[in-house]
Design an enzyme around this catalytic site. Sequence first.
Site, PDB file in Angstrom:
ATOM      1  N   CYS A   1       0.861  -1.182   0.000  1.00 19.08           N
ATOM      2  CA  CYS A   1       0.000   0.000   0.000  1.00 19.08           C
ATOM      3  C   CYS A   1       0.898   1.232   0.000  1.00 19.08           C
ATOM      4  O   CYS A   1       1.672   1.443   0.943  1.00 19.08           O
ATOM      5  CB  CYS A   1      -0.864  -0.030   1.269  1.00 19.08           C
ATOM      6  SG  CYS A   1      -1.908   1.415   1.470  1.00 19.08           S
TER       7      CYS A   1
ATOM      8  N   CYS B   1      -0.975   3.582  -6.815  1.00 19.28           N
ATOM      9  CA  CYS B   1      -1.849   2.985  -5.805  1.00 19.28           C
ATOM     10  C   CYS B   1      -2.095   1.546  -6.263  1.00 19.28           C
ATOM     11  O   CYS B   1      -2.383   1.324  -7.444  1.00 19.28           O
ATOM     12  CB  CYS B   1      -3.170   3.751  -5.715  1.00 19.28           C
ATOM     13  SG  CYS B   1      -4.448   2.897  -4.753  1.00 19.28           S
TER      14      CYS B   1
HETATM   15  N1  DGL Z   1      -4.043   0.595  -2.177  1.00 21.11           N
HETATM   16  C1  DGL Z   1      -3.594   1.696  -1.433  1.00 21.11           C
HETATM   17  C2  DGL Z   1      -2.370   2.381  -2.000  1.00 21.11           C
HETATM   18  O1  DGL Z   1      -1.591   1.759  -2.693  1.00 21.11           O
HETATM   19  C3  DGL Z   1      -4.545   2.633  -0.764  1.00 21.11           C
HETATM   20  C4  DGL Z   1      -5.928   2.809  -1.266  1.00 21.11           C
HETATM   21  C5  DGL Z   1      -6.788   3.475  -0.228  1.00 21.11           C
HETATM   22  O2  DGL Z   1      -7.111   2.791   0.744  1.00 21.11           O
HETATM   23  O3  DGL Z   1      -7.090   4.665  -0.345  1.00 21.11           O
HETATM   24  O4  DGL Z   1      -2.146   3.529  -1.745  1.00 21.11           O
END
Ligand code: DGL
Length: 290
Positions: free
Chosen positions: A77, A203
Site C-alpha cells: 500500500c 496505488c
Molecule cells: N491501495 C492503497 C495504495 O496503494 C490505498 C488505497 C486506499 O485505501 O485509499 O495507496
Amino acid sequence: MSEARQLPIGVFDSGVGGLSVLRALRAALPHERFVYLADSAHAPYGERGDAYVGARTHAITQYLLEQHHIKALVVACNTATAAAIHEVRSRYPALPLVGLEPAIKPALAVTRTGRVGVIGTRGTLTSAKFDKLLGSLAGQAEFVVQPCDGLAHAIERSVAQPEPSPGTPVGATETGALCARYIGAMGDFGTAPGQIDTLVLGCTHYIFVAHELRALAGPEVQFIETGEPVARQTRRLLETAGLLAAPNGDQAKEAPHTRLLTTGPVAMLQAAAQRWLGLPADCCETVSVP
Ligand code: DGL
C-alpha cells in the site's frame, strides 16, 4: 534458521488492491507461504490522514507478527508506506520490510516526451516522502500529479458487483467515470511532444482498472506499476537474510500457500481473490484487528 525460512510472508493493504502485489509475489516466490490482510473495514486509507493510517499499520503489523509469526512484511500500500513505514522500521529493526512508492524513477527510463503522469491517493501524493522523491528528480522530467479521491474505494465496491460485459462504455461504471474525470484533468496523453506518454499507477488498487485507464489514455501510453519490482526486492531481502523458503520437493503438497484475511466482509475478498488470483473461496476468512 531452517524453521524460520518456512514461516509465512505477511502482506497487507487497506483492502483488495494489494492483491495485485500478492499476485506478483506468488509468481516470483513459488515456494513461499503468504498471509495477506485486507483492512477493508477501515478502507480507504487515502483520504484519512497519517495518524489514522499509522495506527492501522501498527495494529496490523503487530497482529501479523503475533498471530501468524511472519518472517517478513510487504506493505502493499503506497499510502501506508508513505505514512508509516519509517516507524515500522524503527520499531521492528530485525524484520525484513518492503514498502511501495510510486515508481517515478523507472518512469524516467521509459518516457520519450519527458511528461510523466502520476496517479495515487491524496495521502500518498501529498506526503513528505513523495515530495522528497519528486524533489530528487527535479528537472529530469515534468510530472503531472493527480490525486484520485474515491477511486480506490470505488474499486473495492466494484468487486462485489458482476463484471461489466465486454463493450460496456468506460463512463458507464462508477470506476470508469472516476478514471475519466481524473485522466481528463491531467491533459493530453500520447507520444507527441508535450503529451503524457507514461502513467505511473501509484496505488495498488489501480492496476485492477488498468483496462479502463488504458481505454482513456490510449494504447501508446506506457503504464508503470510496482508489483514485479517489489517481488524482486522481497526475494533479494529474503536471500540476504537467509530466509528464502526451500522447495519441499513435492509440488502437490506445496499448494495452497496463501491465506487471505479481511477485517471486512469475506464475500468481497473471496470475489476479488477468485477474479484476480484464481484462488478458491476457502482461502479467505474474516478476522478482527482492533
Ligand atoms: N491501495 C492503497 C495504495 O496503494 C490505498 C488505497 C486506499 O485505501 O485509499 O495507496
